[in-house]
Scaffold this motif. Sequence first.
Motif, short mmCIF file in Angstrom:
data_model
loop_
_atom_site.label_atom_id
_atom_site.label_comp_id
_atom_site.label_asym_id
_atom_site.label_seq_id
_atom_site.Cartn_x
_atom_site.Cartn_y
_atom_site.Cartn_z
N MET A 86 0.85 -1.19 0.00
CA MET A 86 0.00 0.00 0.00
C MET A 86 0.89 1.24 0.00
O MET A 86 1.92 1.27 0.67
CB MET A 86 -0.91 -0.01 1.24
CG MET A 86 -1.83 1.18 1.34
SD MET A 86 -2.77 1.15 2.89
CE MET A 86 -3.64 -0.39 2.69
N PHE A 87 0.48 2.28 -0.76
CA PHE A 87 1.22 3.53 -0.73
C PHE A 87 0.24 4.68 -0.98
O PHE A 87 -0.84 4.49 -1.53
CB PHE A 87 2.35 3.55 -1.76
CG PHE A 87 1.89 3.46 -3.20
CD1 PHE A 87 1.66 4.61 -3.94
CD2 PHE A 87 1.70 2.23 -3.80
CE1 PHE A 87 1.24 4.53 -5.27
CE2 PHE A 87 1.28 2.14 -5.12
CZ PHE A 87 1.06 3.30 -5.86
N GLU A 88 0.66 5.87 -0.56
CA GLU A 88 -0.16 7.06 -0.75
C GLU A 88 0.55 8.00 -1.71
O GLU A 88 1.78 8.20 -1.63
CB GLU A 88 -0.40 7.77 0.59
CG GLU A 88 -1.28 6.95 1.53
CD GLU A 88 -1.53 7.67 2.84
OE1 GLU A 88 -1.06 8.82 2.98
OE2 GLU A 88 -2.19 7.08 3.73
N LEU A 89 -0.21 8.56 -2.62
CA LEU A 89 0.34 9.41 -3.67
C LEU A 89 -0.33 10.78 -3.62
O LEU A 89 -1.55 10.88 -3.58
CB LEU A 89 0.13 8.77 -5.04
CG LEU A 89 0.68 9.53 -6.25
CD1 LEU A 89 2.20 9.58 -6.21
CD2 LEU A 89 0.20 8.87 -7.55
N LYS A 90 0.49 11.83 -3.62
CA LYS A 90 -0.03 13.20 -3.67
C LYS A 90 0.38 13.83 -4.99
O LYS A 90 1.53 13.70 -5.42
CB LYS A 90 0.53 14.01 -2.50
CG LYS A 90 0.02 15.45 -2.45
CD LYS A 90 0.59 16.20 -1.24
CE LYS A 90 0.10 17.63 -1.21
NZ LYS A 90 0.65 18.38 -0.05
N VAL A 91 -0.58 14.49 -5.64
CA VAL A 91 -0.33 15.12 -6.94
C VAL A 91 -0.65 16.60 -6.83
O VAL A 91 -1.72 16.99 -6.34
CB VAL A 91 -1.19 14.48 -8.05
CG1 VAL A 91 -0.87 15.10 -9.40
CG2 VAL A 91 -0.99 12.97 -8.09
N GLU A 113 -4.97 13.31 -3.84
CA GLU A 113 -4.24 12.66 -2.77
C GLU A 113 -4.96 11.35 -2.52
O GLU A 113 -6.10 11.35 -2.03
CB GLU A 113 -4.19 13.52 -1.53
CG GLU A 113 -3.19 13.02 -0.50
CD GLU A 113 -2.82 14.08 0.52
OE1 GLU A 113 -2.10 13.75 1.46
OE2 GLU A 113 -3.25 15.25 0.34
N GLN A 114 -4.34 10.24 -2.89
CA GLN A 114 -5.06 8.97 -2.92
C GLN A 114 -4.18 7.83 -2.43
O GLN A 114 -2.96 7.85 -2.60
CB GLN A 114 -5.52 8.69 -4.36
CG GLN A 114 -6.51 7.56 -4.50
CD GLN A 114 -7.08 7.50 -5.91
OE1 GLN A 114 -6.98 8.45 -6.67
NE2 GLN A 114 -7.68 6.39 -6.25
N ARG A 115 -4.83 6.82 -1.82
CA ARG A 115 -4.13 5.62 -1.34
C ARG A 115 -4.36 4.49 -2.33
O ARG A 115 -5.48 4.31 -2.82
CB ARG A 115 -4.65 5.24 0.05
CG ARG A 115 -4.02 3.98 0.61
CD ARG A 115 -4.56 3.69 1.99
NE ARG A 115 -4.19 4.75 2.94
CZ ARG A 115 -4.61 4.78 4.19
NH1 ARG A 115 -5.42 3.84 4.65
NH2 ARG A 115 -4.24 5.76 4.99
N ILE A 141 5.37 10.49 -3.14
CA ILE A 141 4.97 9.33 -2.35
C ILE A 141 4.98 9.77 -0.89
O ILE A 141 6.05 10.03 -0.33
CB ILE A 141 5.90 8.13 -2.57
CG1 ILE A 141 5.95 7.77 -4.06
CG2 ILE A 141 5.44 6.94 -1.73
CD1 ILE A 141 4.62 7.34 -4.64
N THR A 142 3.79 9.88 -0.27
CA THR A 142 3.72 10.40 1.09
C THR A 142 3.75 9.29 2.14
O THR A 142 4.03 9.54 3.31
CB THR A 142 2.45 11.23 1.28
OG1 THR A 142 1.30 10.41 0.97
CG2 THR A 142 2.46 12.43 0.35
N ALA A 143 3.43 8.06 1.74
CA ALA A 143 3.47 6.93 2.67
C ALA A 143 3.48 5.66 1.86
O ALA A 143 2.97 5.60 0.73
CB ALA A 143 2.26 6.94 3.62
#
Length: 600
Positions: free
Chosen positions: A1-6, A16-18, A93-95
């Motif tokens: 799993m990762f979180e992406l911020k655009v 901002e989506q996981r 990549i925020t997480a």
Amino acid sequence: MFELKVTTKKGTNVAEQRFTNDCLIGKARGNSIILRGRNVSKLHAIIDHNNGGVFIEDCGSEYGTFVNGNRINRHGPLSKEDTIAIGDYYLYITAGNQMAKSVKTTEDIPTPTGFTQSAAPTQMPVQTPNTAAVTSTLTTSPAMTMSNYASHEVTMPITPVAEYIEKDIDLEELTELRYWHQKVHQGTIKQMDLRRINVAQISDEKFRDDVSDIVSKVIKNLERTIPKSVDKKLLAKMVIDEAMGLGPLEDLLEAESISEIMVNSFDEIFYESAGRLHKSKITFSNHQAVLSAIERIIAPLGRRIDESSPYVDARLKDGSRVNAIIPPLALKGPCITIRKFMKKRINSQDLINFGTLNHEMVEFIKMSVHMKRNILVSGGTGSGKTTLLNVLSGFIPENERIITVEDAAELRLSQPNLVTLEARPANQEGQGEVTIRTLVRNCLRMRPDRIIVGECRGAEALDMLQAMNTGHDGSLTTAHANSPRDCLSRVEIMVMMAGMDLPVVAIRDQIASAINLVVQQRRFSCGRRIVTSISEITGVESGIIQIAEIFKFEQTGFDANGKTQGYFTATGVIPEFYEDLRKRGIPVNYKIFKNTHNNG
């Protein structure tokens, strides 16, 4: 799993989506993240994750993908400090965490050299004359590429594994299975692109063998890295189902206990079983896979779905009703709702066993159909109106000519003299629409003994009433309403929609003389579908349509499982037409109208 911020390069937040699966980035419809601009390709890049971290791979884009100012083909593992640049956007990549076990930090399936993007299909798939089971998208290139590969279909034998997926796989195993499903699916598409297979020139059997062979080889190449806990046969089946069928829906469609399937987004699927909703553990791999399934459903019917026409009604080969809606109207991604058509034809005894009605009610309805009473089946959405209409239609004698009119053909009648008509939506130019009302008018010229309209929703109600009043006795139809009285009021409104400017008194006279019986069906919160009332229309008095209830369902409460309890009972009212039958010397059974009850 990762979180992406655009964000834009000016700093405006875009998304901002996981992600639990890989993230596809580009400007074409169906990508996980859609970016606009001339510097963004249709499929620009893919962000994937393994136990080595999160990686980004450029998909041969013209203007490139950059990490910290350097153009890359593949880069990783990414950290929170890395800045990804695509066109006029920055991605961060925020997480992130590890998703799979024993995975190398580099891609085992090499990116094919010369991998190019394919433009999104300019028109919907059409059925090719040489391959009945394959639907192909017309593109300028004869080769099968990533974008048009998803629009090809081959009928595959299905092995029921839905129960195995739903019950026996724990969350960790399921996460691994989804991860490797995505990997093998991507590898299969890349290999199909390299081989440049032209599906228009091969048989469906050959195409199936080719795809199965490619999937097997991709899995074999990854065999060293795929954990032993992953069922490779199941993995191959999932990839083939999604590549050439309807993906995870195949098993849900095969399960007889499931009556409705709802796809809210690619990773969120619900189904109804025994009247209750359940969330499925199986999912699609991405939004494009859902869109491809929609296209495979509607292509043989000549329907289309795109941004200018973002929703469609269709049906599967077995008669199951399908509704699909896509972005921009559906914000979470393409959605599919399938109301399954039961493989076994339901008869009156089945309804009695289900507790929908009792023997006395069936005997009365059967006599009413034989004696050519016009019947209106009323109920809410999903209450079982069409199923009941099918049962009523089965009581029609075989020596009569029947014409059915429907939006999407669902009725299954066995009478030999039967004509089935289906409405048609407008084409891309807004031309060629054929409405239910037009078909009802046309079928009056086809010498019907009885007319069956799947559902009255609008102005066709006026034509249906006129047909019932002009020698087509014994006609049947359905309408949405919560009670017999509400149903008659709704029919009034639908007649007014015809624009004939008729007075209310005249409309009510038409309704009272055309409709003889209203059968009310209801779906209770526990999932039970019950005929709650059978009423006779006796005429008009002081401008009000008179209704006499003959049978009703009395609810007494709920059992320990929350299931509705109650009983069916006759009200003691004798239908007027039974008196007419008795005067004509036709034997009738008055015992069924005694005011006694049977437990439901």
